[in-house]
Design an enzyme around this catalytic site. Structure first.
Site, short mmCIF file in Angstrom:
data_model
loop_
_atom_site.label_atom_id
_atom_site.label_comp_id
_atom_site.label_asym_id
_atom_site.label_seq_id
_atom_site.Cartn_x
_atom_site.Cartn_y
_atom_site.Cartn_z
N SER A 68 0.80 -1.24 0.00
CA SER A 68 0.00 0.00 0.00
C SER A 68 0.83 1.28 0.00
O SER A 68 0.27 2.35 -0.24
CB SER A 68 -0.95 0.02 1.19
OG SER A 68 -2.11 -0.70 0.87
N LYS A 71 0.49 3.24 -3.03
CA LYS A 71 -0.71 4.06 -3.27
C LYS A 71 -0.38 5.54 -3.34
O LYS A 71 -1.05 6.32 -4.01
CB LYS A 71 -1.77 3.78 -2.20
CG LYS A 71 -2.39 2.37 -2.29
CD LYS A 71 -3.34 2.10 -1.14
CE LYS A 71 -4.21 0.87 -1.31
NZ LYS A 71 -3.56 -0.42 -1.13
N TYR A 195 -2.80 -2.14 -10.61
CA TYR A 195 -2.75 -2.00 -9.14
C TYR A 195 -1.88 -3.10 -8.50
O TYR A 195 -1.03 -2.82 -7.67
CB TYR A 195 -4.18 -2.03 -8.60
CG TYR A 195 -4.26 -2.17 -7.10
CD1 TYR A 195 -4.04 -1.08 -6.26
CD2 TYR A 195 -4.52 -3.42 -6.51
CE1 TYR A 195 -4.10 -1.22 -4.88
CE2 TYR A 195 -4.58 -3.56 -5.13
CZ TYR A 195 -4.36 -2.47 -4.33
OH TYR A 195 -4.40 -2.61 -2.95
N TYR A 247 -4.79 3.67 7.46
CA TYR A 247 -6.17 3.15 7.42
C TYR A 247 -6.90 3.46 8.74
O TYR A 247 -6.85 4.58 9.20
CB TYR A 247 -6.21 1.64 7.12
CG TYR A 247 -5.04 1.14 6.33
CD1 TYR A 247 -4.91 1.48 5.00
CD2 TYR A 247 -4.04 0.37 6.91
CE1 TYR A 247 -3.83 1.05 4.26
CE2 TYR A 247 -2.96 -0.07 6.18
CZ TYR A 247 -2.85 0.27 4.86
OH TYR A 247 -1.78 -0.15 4.15
N VAL A 265 1.28 -3.88 3.67
CA VAL A 265 1.28 -5.21 4.30
C VAL A 265 2.55 -6.01 4.02
O VAL A 265 2.73 -7.09 4.58
CB VAL A 265 0.03 -6.05 3.94
CG1 VAL A 265 -1.23 -5.49 4.57
CG2 VAL A 265 -0.12 -6.21 2.44
#
Ligand code: GLN
Length: 318
Positions: A68, A71, A195, A247, A265
């Site tokens: 992530s 991102k 992605y 998050y 992760v």
């Protein structure tokens, strides 16, 4: 050696020793089968300061996938290729309070993903990139990642990519829903493929601390003076890192660490100390929210010891 250099290295070593005592409280991610091979005992960190100094500790050369953390780069690229109006007409900027891979708000809140730091939002950001450039856009992503990380060898981990592409049904469900709603304008599978590739970019903490330093320095490389990302884009990315980067752990991180941060992760966390330094940590043992147990402790310790909290008033705790 000046006093400052000794202090930073010691602070980093001490933070790592403390974190090491707690890493068995977490687990490596297993929902992507290839990530289950991660060694939960790995722990590393790197700091890069705006004056060009670099400090390492632990497993600082160990490679891992961005997951992530990518991102943030996906968002930078989407803003560059599709523009702010287009991107934020299809992705929100609000925290969710839900897990990074949660599907629930897509139907109950709006059909738009609430922010680009969660899976649904990053899939749409990847879609925005794909719609502009097609398949070629992954090379552009890698080029940008290489520049931001100061490492021209950054490449994709093929095994992790295939592994996630094979099992990523929750992401697939979200992407098909988003395509059905017209939020994704390209095919769900094209956005997903991009992605998954973005998440599978391989880095170590030295690479990520360089990237964090560029963000801390508002887009400009302190070494060369080159502007790698526009300042207005960096402001958006860092603000979203503060509110959504961890998050449903973002609020606690903001209180304890007080820096823009982004986790993945794969075990990495990236944090930026305004105009001072870029910090990256690595430890694949994760808490239940998917954030590195060791990384969180290292960053909290560094924030305290070096007075890096945004609201610390520059108090140095010694
Ligand atoms: N590739 C991962 C996924 O889609 C990224 C999640 C993460 O790092 N939190 O589930």
């Amino acid at each position: 050696m000046s006093e400052k250099i000794i202090d930073l290295q010691k602070a980093l070593d001490d933070a790592l020793s403390l974190a090491r005592q707690h890493i068995d409280k977490g687990n490596v991610a297993t929902y992507i089968p290839e990530l289950a091979h991660g060694n939960p005992k790995h722990l590393g960190a790197c700091i890069m300061s705006t004056d060009g100094e670099r400090y390492y500790a632990g497993d600082s050369k160990q490679l891992f996938t961005m997951q992530s953390i990518s991102k943030t780069i996906t968002l930078i690229l989407a803003l560059k290729l599709a523009g702010e109006d287009e991107v934020f007409s299809r992705i929100g900027v609000e925290p969710t309070g839900d897990a990074f891979n949660s599907i629930v708000r897509l139907e109950t809140k709006t059909q738009f993903p609430l922010n680009p730091m969660i899976n649904a939002g990053a899939i749409v950001a990847a879609g925005c990139c794909f719609e502009q450039k097609g398949d070629r856009v992954y090379e552009e992503f890698l080029d940008l990642a290489r520049k931001l990380c100061g490492n021209k060898d950054i490449s994709m981990d093929e095994k992790v990519y295939i592994s996630e592409k094979t099992v990523g049904m929750r992401n697939r469900a979200m992407a098909y829903f988003l395509q059905g709603e017209g939020v994704l304008k390209c095919k769900a599978e094209d956005a997903l493929d991009l992605y998954f590739r973005m998440c599978s970019a391989l880095v170590n903490v030295c690479d990520l601390s360089h990237y964090a330093l560029i963000l801390a320095n508002n887009g400009k490389c302190p070494k060369t003076g080159e502007v790698l990302v526009e300042e207005s884009v960096v402001r958006i990315v860092k603000t979203l890192m503060v509110t959504c980067g961890m998050y449903d752990g973002s609020g606690e991180f903001a209180i304890k660490v007080g820096m823009p941060g982004k986790s993945g992760v794969g075990g990495g966390i990236l944090a930026t100390a305004e105009n001072k330094m870029g910090i990256a940590t690595f430890g694949p043992s994760l808490d239940r929210k998917g954030n590195s147990v060791g990384g969180l402790i290292i960053l909290e310790e560094l924030s305290k010891k070096l007075g890096l909290h945004l609201f610390s008033g520059n108090v140095f705790y010694r």
